[in-house]
Design a protein around this motif. Structure first.
Motif, PDB file in Angstrom:
ATOM      1  N   LYS A 219       0.862  -1.182   0.000  1.00  0.00           N
ATOM      2  CA  LYS A 219       0.000   0.000   0.000  1.00  0.00           C
ATOM      3  C   LYS A 219       0.900   1.234   0.000  1.00  0.00           C
ATOM      4  O   LYS A 219       1.700   1.421   0.924  1.00  0.00           O
ATOM      5  CB  LYS A 219      -0.876  -0.011   1.245  1.00  0.00           C
ATOM      6  CG  LYS A 219      -2.098   0.880   1.166  1.00  0.00           C
ATOM      7  CD  LYS A 219      -3.246   0.170   0.471  1.00  0.00           C
ATOM      8  CE  LYS A 219      -4.523   0.999   0.617  1.00  0.00           C
ATOM      9  NZ  LYS A 219      -5.643   0.431  -0.103  1.00  0.00           N
ATOM     10  N   TYR A 220       0.802   2.067  -1.045  1.00  0.00           N
ATOM     11  CA  TYR A 220       1.701   3.217  -1.132  1.00  0.00           C
ATOM     12  C   TYR A 220       1.072   4.526  -0.675  1.00  0.00           C
ATOM     13  O   TYR A 220       1.762   5.553  -0.572  1.00  0.00           O
ATOM     14  CB  TYR A 220       2.251   3.373  -2.555  1.00  0.00           C
ATOM     15  CG  TYR A 220       1.217   3.715  -3.619  1.00  0.00           C
ATOM     16  CD1 TYR A 220       0.804   5.028  -3.818  1.00  0.00           C
ATOM     17  CD2 TYR A 220       0.676   2.732  -4.446  1.00  0.00           C
ATOM     18  CE1 TYR A 220      -0.133   5.354  -4.794  1.00  0.00           C
ATOM     19  CE2 TYR A 220      -0.244   3.045  -5.427  1.00  0.00           C
ATOM     20  CZ  TYR A 220      -0.651   4.347  -5.596  1.00  0.00           C
ATOM     21  OH  TYR A 220      -1.582   4.664  -6.562  1.00  0.00           O
ATOM     22  N   TRP A 221      -0.227   4.518  -0.376  1.00  0.00           N
ATOM     23  CA  TRP A 221      -0.902   5.752   0.051  1.00  0.00           C
ATOM     24  C   TRP A 221      -2.186   5.389   0.762  1.00  0.00           C
ATOM     25  O   TRP A 221      -2.821   4.367   0.473  1.00  0.00           O
ATOM     26  CB  TRP A 221      -1.213   6.633  -1.166  1.00  0.00           C
ATOM     27  CG  TRP A 221      -1.972   7.897  -0.857  1.00  0.00           C
ATOM     28  CD1 TRP A 221      -1.469   9.094  -0.455  1.00  0.00           C
ATOM     29  CD2 TRP A 221      -3.397   8.084  -0.922  1.00  0.00           C
ATOM     30  NE1 TRP A 221      -2.468  10.010  -0.264  1.00  0.00           N
ATOM     31  CE2 TRP A 221      -3.668   9.425  -0.546  1.00  0.00           C
ATOM     32  CE3 TRP A 221      -4.471   7.253  -1.258  1.00  0.00           C
ATOM     33  CZ2 TRP A 221      -4.960   9.945  -0.500  1.00  0.00           C
ATOM     34  CZ3 TRP A 221      -5.768   7.767  -1.214  1.00  0.00           C
ATOM     35  CH2 TRP A 221      -5.996   9.109  -0.840  1.00  0.00           C
ATOM     36  N   GLN A 222      -2.575   6.226   1.716  1.00  0.00           N
ATOM     37  CA  GLN A 222      -3.884   6.095   2.339  1.00  0.00           C
ATOM     38  C   GLN A 222      -4.385   7.472   2.739  1.00  0.00           C
ATOM     39  O   GLN A 222      -3.584   8.350   3.090  1.00  0.00           O
ATOM     40  CB  GLN A 222      -3.840   5.163   3.552  1.00  0.00           C
ATOM     41  CG  GLN A 222      -2.968   5.653   4.689  1.00  0.00           C
ATOM     42  CD  GLN A 222      -2.884   4.636   5.810  1.00  0.00           C
ATOM     43  OE1 GLN A 222      -2.801   3.443   5.565  1.00  0.00           O
ATOM     44  NE2 GLN A 222      -2.912   5.112   7.039  1.00  0.00           N
ATOM     45  N   PRO A 223      -5.701   7.701   2.658  1.00  0.00           N
ATOM     46  CA  PRO A 223      -6.237   9.032   2.986  1.00  0.00           C
ATOM     47  C   PRO A 223      -6.198   9.293   4.487  1.00  0.00           C
ATOM     48  O   PRO A 223      -6.184   8.370   5.305  1.00  0.00           O
ATOM     49  CB  PRO A 223      -7.684   8.939   2.480  1.00  0.00           C
ATOM     50  CG  PRO A 223      -8.013   7.482   2.559  1.00  0.00           C
ATOM     51  CD  PRO A 223      -6.737   6.757   2.240  1.00  0.00           C
ATOM     52  N   PHE A 224      -6.160  10.568   4.822  1.00  0.00           N
ATOM     53  CA  PHE A 224      -6.247  11.023   6.214  1.00  0.00           C
ATOM     54  C   PHE A 224      -5.146  10.431   7.091  1.00  0.00           C
ATOM     55  O   PHE A 224      -5.351  10.164   8.276  1.00  0.00           O
ATOM     56  CB  PHE A 224      -7.615  10.682   6.815  1.00  0.00           C
ATOM     57  CG  PHE A 224      -8.766  11.037   5.930  1.00  0.00           C
ATOM     58  CD1 PHE A 224      -8.980  12.354   5.546  1.00  0.00           C
ATOM     59  CD2 PHE A 224      -9.615  10.060   5.439  1.00  0.00           C
ATOM     60  CE1 PHE A 224     -10.034  12.687   4.719  1.00  0.00           C
ATOM     61  CE2 PHE A 224     -10.668  10.381   4.606  1.00  0.00           C
ATOM     62  CZ  PHE A 224     -10.870  11.704   4.244  1.00  0.00           C
ATOM     63  N   LYS A 225      -3.986  10.207   6.491  1.00  0.00           N
ATOM     64  CA  LYS A 225      -2.872   9.684   7.269  1.00  0.00           C
ATOM     65  C   LYS A 225      -2.238  10.810   8.066  1.00  0.00           C
ATOM     66  O   LYS A 225      -1.831  11.828   7.510  1.00  0.00           O
ATOM     67  CB  LYS A 225      -1.832   9.047   6.344  1.00  0.00           C
ATOM     68  CG  LYS A 225      -0.692   8.389   7.090  1.00  0.00           C
ATOM     69  CD  LYS A 225       0.276   7.722   6.128  1.00  0.00           C
ATOM     70  CE  LYS A 225       1.412   7.059   6.885  1.00  0.00           C
ATOM     71  NZ  LYS A 225       2.365   6.391   5.953  1.00  0.00           N
TER      72      LYS A 225
END
Length: 286
Positions: A219-225
């Motif tokens: 996983k290279y990105w996630q929202p609201f991190k």
């Protein structure tokens, strides 16, 4: 839209090659303008193209000038001209400078981190020609889908943008996974696994890496991190509106790069009305 199809098998007999060709031809509905394939050892990579940018030179699959990599790419990268200029400044030669070639050179330079530089929506697969190792990338919201399938006890590995062609051409059986039917009909989407047996969708903001029989999803990105960077205390309603206006203008102008006419599906909803307003503001024909 474009269609991607990759078969990787330890044993490519004539029957399997024919099934690949049938499946690829069946993807012409996703890409009516061009159909090509390349073979590399025990791997076949095919692509059907809907031409949007670089209409004359953007044929795929595309092989890097060094011959070490193959790419198939579906989507649109709105900042690829800017990224191409940054590559040229490093004295790296490119044959055409189209989206697929730019992405491939970014991968050569930065590896998997290349995906962090891309603005747009995409699904692309990069193959190392020496080892047939596979790197499959999906954009942050999986706007452009990629599916992964294993058959014959894992002997045949498949990546495709449309799994239905595999069912129609007898590569996989039409077997439902009953435990997921409720989720699909209740929410109109999948949660992790698919409604068909053996079919897995590569999730949003994910990279699937295949090295031999080993698979890894990153996983290279996630929202609201949350980060250690503090939130500015100077943000006001007025500042937010100014910033939002600047971003809308910036993104709207980025979409001018296409070599084909732009179409806008206009409704009475506020989202499409806003997009139409900024198109008119920036003199973009639609």
């Amino acid at each position: 839209m474009c269609g991607i199809l990759i078969f990787k098998s330890k044993n490519f007999n004539n029957e399997l090659k024919k099934k690949f060709q049938f499946c690829l031809k069946d993807l012409k509905n996703r890409g009516p303008d061009d159909l090509n394939m390349v073979k590399n050892k025990n791997l076949l990579a095919g692509f059907t193209r809907l031409s949007i940018n670089d209409i004359k030179t953007g044929s795929q699959p595309f092989v890097s000038l060094c011959g070490k990599y193959i790419i198939v790419f579906n989507g649109e990268i709105v900042n690829y001209n800017e990224l191409g200029e940054s590559i040229n400044k490093k004295n790296i030669k490119m044959k055409y400078g189209h989206e697929a070639e730019v992405i491939l050179n970014l991968f050569i330079l930065y590896g998997d981190k290349c995906v962090e530089l891309l603005r747009g929506f995409f699904a692309f697969v990069i193959i190392e020609t020496k080892t047939n190792n596979i790197h499959a990338f999906v954009d942050r919201f999986a706007i452009k889908p990629l599916y992964y399938v294993e058959t014959n006890k894992g002997e045949l590995k498949i990546i495709t943008s449309d799994y239905s062609t595999l069912i129609r051409n007898g590569v996989i059986k039409k077997e439902l996974k009953m435990s997921n039917i409720g989720d699909f009909f209740s929410f109109g989407r999948y949660f992790g696994s698919h409604i068909f047996q053996n079919v897995k969708q590569i999730g949003p903001a994910s990279i699937l890496k295949i090295k031999g029989d080993h698979k890894q999803t990153i996983k290279y990105w996630q929202p609201f991190k949350f980060t250690s960077k503090p939130i500015s205390k100077n943000i006001t309603t007025n500042n937010s509106l100014i910033l939002l206006n600047e971003k809308f203008n910036e993104v709207t102008n980025l979409w001018k790069l296409g070599e084909t006419d732009i179409s806008l599906c206009l409704s009475t909803g506020i989202d499409s009305q806003i997009v139409s307003y900024y198109f008119n503001l920036n003199n973009i024909k639609k």
